[in-house]
Design a protein around this motif. Structure first.
Motif, mmCIF file in Angstrom:
data_model
loop_
_atom_site.group_PDB
_atom_site.id
_atom_site.type_symbol
_atom_site.label_atom_id
_atom_site.label_comp_id
_atom_site.label_asym_id
_atom_site.label_seq_id
_atom_site.Cartn_x
_atom_site.Cartn_y
_atom_site.Cartn_z
ATOM 1 N N LEU A 144 1.488 10.631 8.439
ATOM 2 C CA LEU A 144 2.204 11.858 8.800
ATOM 3 C C LEU A 144 3.202 11.589 9.926
ATOM 4 N N ARG A 145 2.782 10.803 10.958
ATOM 5 C CA ARG A 145 3.734 10.486 12.032
ATOM 6 C C ARG A 145 4.931 9.695 11.501
ATOM 7 N N LEU A 188 1.813 9.485 2.062
ATOM 8 C CA LEU A 188 0.771 10.459 2.379
ATOM 9 C C LEU A 188 0.116 10.942 1.090
ATOM 10 N N SER A 192 -8.044 8.435 4.669
ATOM 11 C CA SER A 192 -8.920 8.840 5.756
ATOM 12 C C SER A 192 -8.115 9.604 6.803
ATOM 13 N N ALA A 193 -8.793 10.162 7.789
ATOM 14 C CA ALA A 193 -8.099 10.960 8.808
ATOM 15 C C ALA A 193 -7.111 10.116 9.598
ATOM 16 N N ASP A 194 -7.535 8.905 10.022
ATOM 17 C CA ASP A 194 -6.624 8.056 10.799
ATOM 18 C C ASP A 194 -5.439 7.611 9.964
ATOM 19 N N GLU A 195 -5.716 7.278 8.716
ATOM 20 C CA GLU A 195 -4.606 6.843 7.852
ATOM 21 C C GLU A 195 -3.650 8.006 7.571
ATOM 22 N N ALA A 196 -4.201 9.199 7.374
ATOM 23 C CA ALA A 196 -3.348 10.371 7.106
ATOM 24 C C ALA A 196 -2.499 10.716 8.326
ATOM 25 N N ASN A 197 -3.066 10.631 9.545
ATOM 26 C CA ASN A 197 -2.287 10.904 10.754
ATOM 27 C C ASN A 197 -1.151 9.894 10.948
ATOM 28 N N ALA A 198 -1.448 8.613 10.698
ATOM 29 C CA ALA A 198 -0.403 7.583 10.827
ATOM 30 C C ALA A 198 0.710 7.796 9.809
ATOM 31 N N CYS A 221 6.969 12.615 1.805
ATOM 32 C CA CYS A 221 6.200 11.555 2.452
ATOM 33 C C CYS A 221 5.468 10.784 1.360
#
Length: 412
Positions: free
Chosen positions: A100-101, A87, A92-98, A84
């Motif tokens: 990751l998806r 990644l 930030s948490a939101d950026e890391a989740n996006a 990835c």
């Protein structure tokens, strides 16, 4: 005396009567065998395809199970690989989740593409194997038909002693072969009876006619016989000669309907020349000119029967000609791997719809029965039968201006 050869053994009979409408329920018919064969092949192919797809899916899922991140004891995130690229640890948490998806979705697409590509290769390989196996099995199932066909071709060459004698399950093909063998038995008996009849008739019919001819010739050689008896003797002698021609023609027609087994090289040019020489005297008496170039055309056949074709055609061409300035052209040549004999002549106009009638026994142009002094009406019938016995054919065509063109083609 030598003992007569033993008749061929009868073919094996089917285990059930074909005329019986009630047939065994467990009879291994071709339909049942093909149903089991192709149903089993479809089942095996399906099992193999499902197994391959399962293995490929498991491999794809295993390849996609790798998690690109790992949680550390202090709640920090550590990257485990570079699959990835978007990644990173400073997101930030939101950026890391996006990120990751997006990474998981990309890996899923790669796994599905690999699965589809490998499944297509597996399907192609299974299709090739299935077609090859189906071709081999179909050839094995249909091999009895090839055996029946080969036997039929050998029988077509007048080898009526051949039999199929098919072994194996009592199915439709076995029934067909047994019926064919039984038919061959009847045909062989019929042809043997015909040959025996022809041989006996050849002797029984010729002998009294030959005796009558001898007695009439002795009577006509007596110079002291009255004129009335002399005239009656000549009339009876002509009638006897006509009967001899009829008998010879019928016997030759019966013999020529069978295939010629003993074959030797025969030059159609030589055969046609002999026929012309035998007919030249009659042609000169009628004022008919015989011409034509005869090139070499060698065939495999019976010289006597082939000479009969040429003689009958030339005689007909001379006899059924015009009174003045008539001609007959006799040519031989080789065309397209076939020997060709062509006899064309001047004569009366022949309608195209009456051509086929000329080849029927005792048929002439606009006449149903014999009744002229030109022959007994068997010449063209004999010529066609002899040509067929040699694997050839004879075609008649009306000639423009009158007369006919007879074309005989024989394999070389």
């Amino acid at each position: 005396m030598t003992a007569a050869p033993a008749p061929p053994a009868a073919p094996p009979k089917p285990t059930w009567d074909p005329r019986d409408p009630v047939r065994p329920l467990l009879r291994p018919t071709i339909r049942i065998r093909l149903t089991l064969l192709y149903g089993g092949m479809f089942l095996i192919a399906g099992i193999l395809l499902l197994s391959i797809i399962y293995l490929l899916t498991a491999q794809a899922l295993h390849a996609g199970n790798g998690v690109p991140i790992k949680l550390l004891p202090d709640s920090r995130v550590q990257l485990t690989d570079n699959s990835c690229a978007g990644l990173t640890s400073d997101l930030s948490a939101d950026e890391a989740n996006a990120a990751l998806r997006a990474c998981v979705s990309h890996q899923r697409e790669i796994a599905l593409d690999n699965l589809l590509r490998r499944s297509l290769f597996a399907l192609l390989g299974l299709s090739i194997i299935a077609f090859a196996f189906g071709y081999a099995m179909a050839g094995r199932v249909l091999s009895p038909l090839g055996r029946i066909t080969r036997t039929a071709r050998q029988v077509a060459g007048s080898d009526l002693s051949r039999r199929i004698e098919l072994d194996g399950p009592d199915d439709e093909l076995k029934e067909l072969s047994d019926t064919f063998d039984e038919m061959l038995d009847r045909l062989e008996r019929a042809f043997t009876a015909q040959q025996r009849f022809v041989a006996n008739a050849s002797h029984e019919l010729r002998t009294p006619l030959a005796i009558n001819r001898t007695l009439l010739e002795v009577h006509l050689s007596d110079p002291g016989a009255p004129v009335e008896l002399q005239q009656l003797g000549k009339t009876l002698l002509a009638t006897n000669e006509r009967s001899e021609q009829l008998v010879e023609g019928l016997l030759l027609l019966a013999r020529s309907d069978n295939q010629v087994i003993e074959r030797k090289p025969v030059d159609l040019a030589e055969v046609a020349t002999r026929a012309v020489d035998q007919t030249r005297g009659e042609a000169e008496a009628k004022g008919v000119e015989i011409r034509g170039e005869r090139g070499p055309a060698t065939v495999q056949g019976n010289g006597v029967l082939l000479e009969r074709i040429a003689l009958n055609l030339v005689q007909n061409a001379v006899r059924y000609n015009v009174p003045d300035d008539g001609w007959v052209e006799v040519t031989t040549d080789t065309e397209g791997g076939q020997a060709v004999l062509v006899v064309s002549n001047t004569g009366p106009v022949v309608p195209a719809y009456e051509i086929d009638n000329l080849f029927e026994p005792f048929r002439r142009l606009r006449q149903e029965r014999t009744g002229s002094d030109k022959g007994v009406g068997l010449g063209l019938s004999i010529a066609r039968s002899v040509a067929r016995a040699h694997g050839g054919r004879i075609i008649a065509e009306p000639r423009e201006g009158g007369g006919l063109v007879m074309r005989v083609t024989l394999p070389v």
